[in-house]
Motif scaffolding. Sequence first.
Motif, PDB file in Angstrom:
ATOM      1  N   UNK A 199      34.158  37.468  31.725  1.00  0.00           N
ATOM      2  CA  UNK A 199      33.208  38.400  30.945  1.00  0.00           C
ATOM      3  C   UNK A 199      33.621  38.608  29.492  1.00  0.00           C
ATOM      4  N   UNK A 200      34.514  37.690  29.133  1.00  0.00           N
ATOM      5  CA  UNK A 200      35.011  37.715  27.609  1.00  0.00           C
ATOM      6  C   UNK A 200      34.738  36.182  27.140  1.00  0.00           C
ATOM      7  N   UNK A 201      34.827  36.202  25.755  1.00  0.00           N
ATOM      8  CA  UNK A 201      34.755  34.939  25.008  1.00  0.00           C
ATOM      9  C   UNK A 201      36.051  33.963  25.391  1.00  0.00           C
ATOM     10  N   UNK A 202      37.176  34.879  25.223  1.00  0.00           N
ATOM     11  CA  UNK A 202      38.419  34.270  25.760  1.00  0.00           C
ATOM     12  C   UNK A 202      38.450  33.486  27.057  1.00  0.00           C
ATOM     13  N   UNK A 203      38.010  33.890  28.124  1.00  0.00           N
ATOM     14  CA  UNK A 203      38.015  33.283  29.183  1.00  0.00           C
ATOM     15  C   UNK A 203      37.167  32.131  29.245  1.00  0.00           C
ATOM     16  N   UNK A 204      35.885  32.111  28.564  1.00  0.00           N
ATOM     17  CA  UNK A 204      35.192  30.885  28.695  1.00  0.00           C
ATOM     18  C   UNK A 204      35.620  29.914  27.686  1.00  0.00           C
ATOM     19  N   UNK A 205      36.352  30.138  26.709  1.00  0.00           N
ATOM     20  CA  UNK A 205      37.006  29.372  25.510  1.00  0.00           C
ATOM     21  C   UNK A 205      37.796  28.672  26.234  1.00  0.00           C
ATOM     22  N   UNK A 206      38.756  29.151  26.950  1.00  0.00           N
ATOM     23  CA  UNK A 206      39.800  28.510  27.742  1.00  0.00           C
ATOM     24  C   UNK A 206      39.117  27.670  28.773  1.00  0.00           C
TER      25      UNK A 206
END
Length: 419
Positions: free
Chosen positions: A135-142
Amino acid sequence: MTAPFVMKASFYLPTNENQAKNVAHLLYIGTRSGVDKGEFNELEELDAGNRYAEKILAEYDKLDDFIDNFEIDTAGTPAGHVKYMDERPGSHGLFSSDENVSLKETMKELSKHSGVVWRFILSLKEEDAVKLGYTTRESWEKALRATISDAAAKMGISESNLRWVAAFHQAKGHPHVHVVMWEKTPQRRLGRLSKGEVKDIKKIFLDEIYAKERLALTAEKSALRDLIRDTAKRDILEVLREVKKARIEIRALNGEKPGLPPTLDQITREELLEKLKELSKIMPSHGRIAFAYMPSEVKEKAKEIADWLLKQPGFLQSVERYKELAKELASHYTSNPEILKKAADKAYEDIQKRTAQIVLKGAAALQKDPSKVINTVWRSAWRALERERLRAEAESSIAAQKEMEKKRRMAERGESREV
């Protein structure tokens, strides 16, 4: 029925028209508002956004003229509405394998690109995104940094020749990312992906996104198998009851992950900004930012803003449910209406203070980046409320389960006495 994970792929051959469309697409996915209103259709919404950005581009005689004069609106208004010349961190949402991505330079590169450009949409249902932690940009980015080179390899694109950017959109109901991929030196001339390529690429993304859940399920199966083996002489239903109880207790201790926050529209955003500005003017200029240590005037103002936040659509329903749960828990010990009301009031005061603390920190950080602060306060307040509500839901389930267990044992004793 909607699939838990959706991947949509499209390609654009190197024509002048498509180069302009690719620039418009980057502008749109990088600067559009984070949450959409009402029902959302990815392709319809994407087309509408691209048409909007393309209309802006049409005002310029040449694509080069637009990019050279490109400005970014750091206030977070829709793509193409430009006010500021500087491209500051946080002024757009693009990310890639590099730490810093220049929207302007990427648009310039794609405006001259003589090869195929591919676009992907990767989307999860909100309930799955919450469960899996996406649900966050950080998780998708990783996740994308871990998979994108392998996905490109399935298309015959080497990592050294790969260029890509992506943007995360926190859409209510189905958070998703847009990915744009192209070759540094064009080699592949075929744009369309074969069924085999689509299947292989999708599997790479799925393996990464569901990796933690698979590990958790494997561990749970192992633990359950051991529990059953070690308690083989006991009633299997009793074993399963213990497993269910353990799961609920873990939820009660840790709290479940909250879902996506309610939509923050422009009118509410501006109203919240004004309230935080008023609070910042009366806050002490130094010292620890803690509700307990604030002057009474500041405390009252922070609580007033917290009350306003907790009455917003989406928040209010959770607040009312949280208060009802407080009554349910208290009802296991008393039926006195006054005591039950006090329990509900106490629950509200607790979440009000938590929200007031978030409001204070937001007011203190207001000078750094107002648009980012507003989003942070809104989302943090929602998460604080939802964590407490979800924890209370779990505690209520435990209390109800204990009550049922008590009645079951009483019934069993009654049956044994009759024999």
